[in-house]
Design an enzyme around this catalytic site. Structure first.
Site, PDB file in Angstrom:
ATOM      1  N   LYS A 139      41.787  58.806  63.588  1.00 14.23           N
ATOM      2  CA  LYS A 139      42.280  60.173  64.016  1.00 14.23           C
ATOM      3  C   LYS A 139      43.696  60.119  63.897  1.00 14.23           C
ATOM      4  CE  LYS A 139      38.380  62.645  65.378  1.00 14.23           C
ATOM      5  NZ  LYS A 139      37.735  63.715  66.180  1.00 14.23           N
ATOM      6  N   LYS A 221      31.222  59.963  57.910  1.00 21.06           N
ATOM      7  CA  LYS A 221      30.505  60.518  58.915  1.00 21.06           C
ATOM      8  C   LYS A 221      30.535  62.106  58.462  1.00 21.06           C
ATOM      9  CE  LYS A 221      31.579  61.955  62.882  1.00 21.06           C
ATOM     10  NZ  LYS A 221      31.665  62.154  64.659  1.00 21.06           N
ATOM     11  N   LYS A 224      32.429  68.008  61.564  1.00 21.84           N
ATOM     12  CA  LYS A 224      33.005  69.364  61.410  1.00 21.84           C
ATOM     13  C   LYS A 224      34.401  69.654  61.214  1.00 21.84           C
ATOM     14  CE  LYS A 224      32.039  69.673  66.251  1.00 21.84           C
ATOM     15  NZ  LYS A 224      33.063  69.286  67.270  1.00 21.84           N
TER      16      LYS A 224
HETATM   17  P1  ATP Z   1      34.883  65.947  65.653  1.00 21.34           P
HETATM   18  O1  ATP Z   1      34.922  65.988  63.996  1.00 21.34           O
HETATM   19  O2  ATP Z   1      35.714  66.995  66.271  1.00 21.34           O
HETATM   20  O3  ATP Z   1      35.592  64.389  66.025  1.00 21.34           O
HETATM   21  P2  ATP Z   1      32.366  65.551  66.288  1.00 21.34           P
HETATM   22  O4  ATP Z   1      31.280  66.233  65.637  1.00 21.34           O
HETATM   23  O5  ATP Z   1      32.579  64.018  65.837  1.00 21.34           O
HETATM   24  O6  ATP Z   1      33.811  66.293  66.365  1.00 21.34           O
HETATM   25  P3  ATP Z   1      31.353  66.002  69.054  1.00 21.34           P
HETATM   26  O7  ATP Z   1      31.044  67.636  68.187  1.00 21.34           O
HETATM   27  O8  ATP Z   1      31.768  66.110  70.055  1.00 21.34           O
HETATM   28  O9  ATP Z   1      32.164  65.351  67.737  1.00 21.34           O
HETATM   29  O10 ATP Z   1      30.059  65.484  68.724  1.00 21.34           O
HETATM   30  C1  ATP Z   1      28.860  65.831  69.376  1.00 21.34           C
HETATM   31  C2  ATP Z   1      27.737  64.874  69.509  1.00 21.34           C
HETATM   32  O11 ATP Z   1      27.383  64.754  67.958  1.00 21.34           O
HETATM   33  C3  ATP Z   1      28.155  63.650  69.517  1.00 21.34           C
HETATM   34  O12 ATP Z   1      27.383  62.917  70.339  1.00 21.34           O
HETATM   35  C4  ATP Z   1      28.458  62.787  68.416  1.00 21.34           C
HETATM   36  O13 ATP Z   1      27.976  61.532  68.426  1.00 21.34           O
HETATM   37  C5  ATP Z   1      27.157  63.618  67.676  1.00 21.34           C
HETATM   38  N1  ATP Z   1      27.640  63.656  66.004  1.00 21.34           N
HETATM   39  C6  ATP Z   1      28.563  64.215  65.577  1.00 21.34           C
HETATM   40  N2  ATP Z   1      28.475  64.020  64.158  1.00 21.34           N
HETATM   41  C7  ATP Z   1      27.354  63.276  63.945  1.00 21.34           C
HETATM   42  C8  ATP Z   1      26.862  62.982  62.708  1.00 21.34           C
HETATM   43  N3  ATP Z   1      27.356  63.087  61.621  1.00 21.34           N
HETATM   44  N4  ATP Z   1      25.593  62.246  62.897  1.00 21.34           N
HETATM   45  C9  ATP Z   1      24.962  61.940  64.088  1.00 21.34           C
HETATM   46  N5  ATP Z   1      25.528  62.562  65.107  1.00 21.34           N
HETATM   47  C10 ATP Z   1      26.872  63.155  65.274  1.00 21.34           C
END
Ligand code: ATP
Ligand code: LTN
Length: 357
Positions: A139, A221, A224
């Site tokens: 990040k 990954k 969002k």
């Molecule tokens: P950011 O992009 O802001 O870092 P994020 O989507 O990675 O956000 P969170 O929204 O806090 O992070 O994630 C919530 C949960 O969803 C966490 O347990 C994370 O591991 C899971 N998660 C997020 N993206 C994925 C993905 N692409 N595949 C599987 N699990 C995910």
């Protein structure tokens, strides 16, 4: 207590010779999602779907699921957007099937103790540990200036979120493994320094779908916060654009539907999505599409994803403007505050802070 007539002393009552079963200790499950954007299919498969499954399967377990808004300000975010995301995520949690009778659903910043314990965890962690976190390094690279201190210290806050509730189990996606390991280290370090205070938690990772990849670059990954809208599917995307995104997902040129993350990351990711949503093992899906084209496979997957999202979207609109949503969040915060305030008192006592005896 009965009293003996002759001696005037209390008579001890003979206990009946029946063994009363000791109820098993209630377990606790804790997890959170950052309201940095609208939730994606990755969040659904990697997190929300798992929460619902665990809520239904785990007996004797109290769940604490929260919207991690303190984590959302580690990078710049517009206040109106943050506000909207927080409410929207709460409604999505419920729309995905979280049952407020079983789950304490709350907003992290409404329980002040999180920030307090976060600071105490910063005072337990070493700078080197924070700097080593892969997510921080990734990040940080994406920003050129004004990198906030909390972007680096945020795993300490995450540790606090978990340790506050003596969580036994923490369902998270693959990307959070390193943060959980740090949490375990911090809990152990604190316990060794100040006496037994925290439960050392275990991670829980879904068998399939712990890491759903971007549709436009399947080596990254699904995220969002990505700028390319075609890279992710939002749970609230209209279903026509959901179908389009699946159909235009990047795949390789050899048209074989086979799971091979290294050589065929695109199709492997789509197989994972298919398997997670239908519960069919990947091997069986490969067999089913042995002689079929990518186009046929993608068209079927597009329908599977649309079918999964349709009921979630319907229920979402029932919750989003409903005062019931606020009632549920109030109730969740109240329960969380009760446990958190007791924990902070104990931690202060251990540290010798304030005037707590
Ligand atoms: P950011 O992009 O802001 O870092 P994020 O989507 O990675 O956000 P969170 O929204 O806090 O992070 O994630 C919530 C949960 O969803 C966490 O347990 C994370 O591991 C899971 N998660 C997020 N993206 C994925 C993905 N692409 N595949 C599987 N699990 C995910
Ligand atoms: N750091 C996590 C979100 C998160 C979390 C938590 C997950 C914050 N606090 C506590 C589990 C337990 C993320 O970025 N996905």
């Amino acid at each position: 207590m009965p009293v003996s007539k002759s001696t005037g002393k209390a008579k001890s009552i003979k206990k009946p010779d029946v063994k009363v079963p000791i109820p098993p200790k209630q377990k606790r499950l804790v997890s959170g999602i950052k309201p940095t954007g609208q939730l994606t299919l990755g969040n659904y498969i990697g997190a929300l779907k798992q929460f619902v499954k665990l809520q239904d399967e785990m007996e004797n377990t109290e769940l604490f699921i929260f919207i991690a808004d303190l984590h959302a300000i580690t990078t710049p975010i517009d206040r109106q957007e943050l506000k909207k995301n927080i409410r929207s995520i709460a409604a999505i949690y419920l729309a995905c099937g979280l049952n407020p009778e079983k789950v304490n659903l709350f907003i992290q910043s409404e329980v002040n103790e999180h920030a307090v314990l976060g600071y105490i965890m910063e005072s337990t962690a070493y700078i080197g540990e924070m700097e080593r976190m892969t997510q921080y390094k990734d990040k940080k690279q994406k920003q050129t200036e004004g990198i906030r201190t909390s972007l680096m210290t945020y795993p300490a806050l995450m540790a606090a979120d978990i340790l506050m509730y003596d969580a036994d189990i923490v369902p998270i996606g693959d990307d959070q493994k390193q943060h959980l390991e740090l949490t375990r280290n911090l809990a152990t370090r604190f316990n060794n320094l100040y006496g037994d205070t925290f439960v050392v938690p275990e991670g829980f990772f879904p068998e399939t779908g712990a890491r759903i990849m971007s549709l436009s670059d399947p080596t990254k990954k699904m995220d969002k916060s990505n700028e390319n809208h075609k890279s992710y599917i939002l749970l609230l995307d209209d279903l026509a654009s959901v179908r389009n995104k699946i159909k235009s997902a990047v795949t390789d040129s050899d048209a074989l539907i086979k799971y091979d993350v290294k050589k065929k990351p695109g199709i492997s990711n789509l197989l994972t999505i298919y398997s997670s949503l239908t519960n069919e093992p990947v091997k069986e899906i490969e067999q089913k599409y042995k002689d079929k084209s990518y186009a046929v496979f993608k068209a079927d997957l597009a329908e599977i994803v649309a079918d999964a999202l349709r009921p979630i979207q319907q229920r979402y609109f029932e919750y989003i403007n409903n005062p019931k949503l606020d009632e549920i969040l109030n109730q969740g915060a109240e329960r969380a505050r009760l446990i958190a305030s007791r924990k902070i008192e104990k931690v202060f006592k251990r540290l010798g802070m304030g005037r707590v005896k």
